[in-house]
Design a protein around this motif. Structure first.
Motif, short mmCIF file in Angstrom:
data_model
loop_
_atom_site.label_atom_id
_atom_site.label_comp_id
_atom_site.label_asym_id
_atom_site.label_seq_id
_atom_site.Cartn_x
_atom_site.Cartn_y
_atom_site.Cartn_z
N ILE A 103 0.51 -1.09 0.00
CA ILE A 103 -0.22 0.05 0.43
C ILE A 103 0.98 1.20 0.21
O ILE A 103 0.71 2.51 -1.16
CB ILE A 103 -0.79 -0.22 1.28
N SER A 107 0.70 4.23 -3.22
CA SER A 107 0.56 5.28 -2.61
C SER A 107 1.94 6.32 -3.43
O SER A 107 1.24 6.81 -3.98
CB SER A 107 0.76 5.84 -1.01
N TRP A 118 -3.55 8.77 -2.31
CA TRP A 118 -4.73 7.82 -1.97
C TRP A 118 -5.67 7.74 -2.22
O TRP A 118 -6.11 9.51 -2.28
CB TRP A 118 -4.99 7.46 -0.64
N THR A 125 -9.08 0.22 -1.91
CA THR A 125 -10.17 -0.48 -0.48
C THR A 125 -10.13 -1.27 -0.20
O THR A 125 -9.68 -2.16 1.43
CB THR A 125 -12.08 0.20 -0.59
N ALA A 128 -7.42 -2.25 1.04
CA ALA A 128 -6.81 -2.34 2.97
C ALA A 128 -7.48 -2.93 3.96
O ALA A 128 -6.75 -3.43 5.02
CB ALA A 128 -7.26 -0.24 2.95
#
Lengths: 240, 55
Positions: A103, A107, A118, A125, A128
């Motif tokens: 992630i 990013s 983000w 999503t 995450a």
């Protein structure tokens, strides 16, 4: 005293660990040099696409880690052998680290490419969510003290949590996303230059070796800790 | 706007830093636990060792 150096497929554990340590070091060094200095930049994204040689292998390693958690959890529920729970726990910890890094690297790539660090895109999503599921898995392991109960609960979370992985994979096809479509495994063949594919594969192998090396070390730690606890319990019982 | 190489350095530096830190933690914890176990096992006690149960 029985040795902790148990054989793995007929080879000494310490030897296998050392071998994967060497393969990881060599592989990562070669992958780093190829990905940063040798392979040409992407025609559209430019130099920043080099982050993909890090982002993609880490993401695949994260999926591999959670697949191992799921498989070990299933085996644990069938056999009730805590060794499988130890393996699942080790893989979950490594998987959480790789997911967080995936992630973070994504990013950092997204800022110059998409103009944002983000966005609530389906792929981002669901990834995450995967991270939070397995952080929860690790928290549960810390909270529940009774080993059998902890292993049982963790196994259920480990199996259910893995359902998010195919969802992540399919998210870019099911929803309209900012995240790009698959480049390697796609209907109609690969959409990647051969040299770039080679660099990606090199890094995938290096990261795969890193995963195995970390797994060997992490399970060894778990084993030594368990022996320590058993030894301490035995001494307390003996003193009483 | 930051140079593209700054982003690349940030991504590789972060990943490298975290991986090295995790590996250092693992090796240190393993060494500490092994030393602790050796300490315990140096003092004589009853016959059966828990190493046989776990390993």
């Amino acid at each position: 005293m029985m040795s902790l150096d148990r054989p793995i497929f007929g080879f000494r554990r310490s030897m296998v660990t050392r071998l994967f340590g060497l393969l990881t070091t060599g592989g990562l060094a070669a992958g780093l040099v190829t990905g940063l200095l040798i392979v040409p930049p992407d025609a559209i994204q430019g130099e920043v696409q080099r982050i993909m040689y890090l982002h993609v292998p880490m993401a695949w390693n994260a999926y591999l880690s959670f697949a191992v958690v799921c498989a070990c959890s299933v085996v644990y529920l069938i056999r009730r052998d805590l060794a499988w729970d130890r393996r699942a726990a080790a893989s979950a910890e490594i998987g959480v680290m790789f997911t967080a890094l995936t992630i973070a690297a994504g990013s950092i790539w997204g800022r110059p490419t998409w103009g944002t660090w983000w966005t609530w895109d389906a792929r981002l999503t669901t990834t995450a969510i995967l991270l939070f599921i397995y952080i929860g898995y690790l928290v549960v392991r810390q909270v529940v003290e009774e080993p059998e109960k902890r292993a049982r609960l963790a196994a259920v979370i480990g199996i259910i949590g893995f359902l998010d992985v195919p969802l992540i994979r399919l998210s870019v096809q099911w929803w309209r996303t900012l995240h790009q479509q698959p480049t390697v495994f796609r209907v109609g063949g690969m959409m990647i230059d051969r040299f770039m594919l080679f660099t990606l594969l090199l890094n995938l192998i290096a990261f795969g070796c890193l995963y195995l090396y970390l797994m060997l070390k992490r399970t060894e730690l778990e084993m030594v800790r368990e022996i320590l606890v058993a030894e301490q319990v035995r001494r307390i019982a003996h003193d009483e | 706007m930051m140079s593209r190489w700054v982003y690349i350095g940030l991504a590789y530096g972060l990943a490298g830093g975290v991986l090295v830190a995790y590996l250092a933690y693992l090796l240190a914890a393993l060494r500490r636990s092994r030393l602790h176990l050796e300490d315990l096992q140096r003092t004589p006690h009853s016959a059966r060792s828990p190493v046989e149960d776990v390993a």
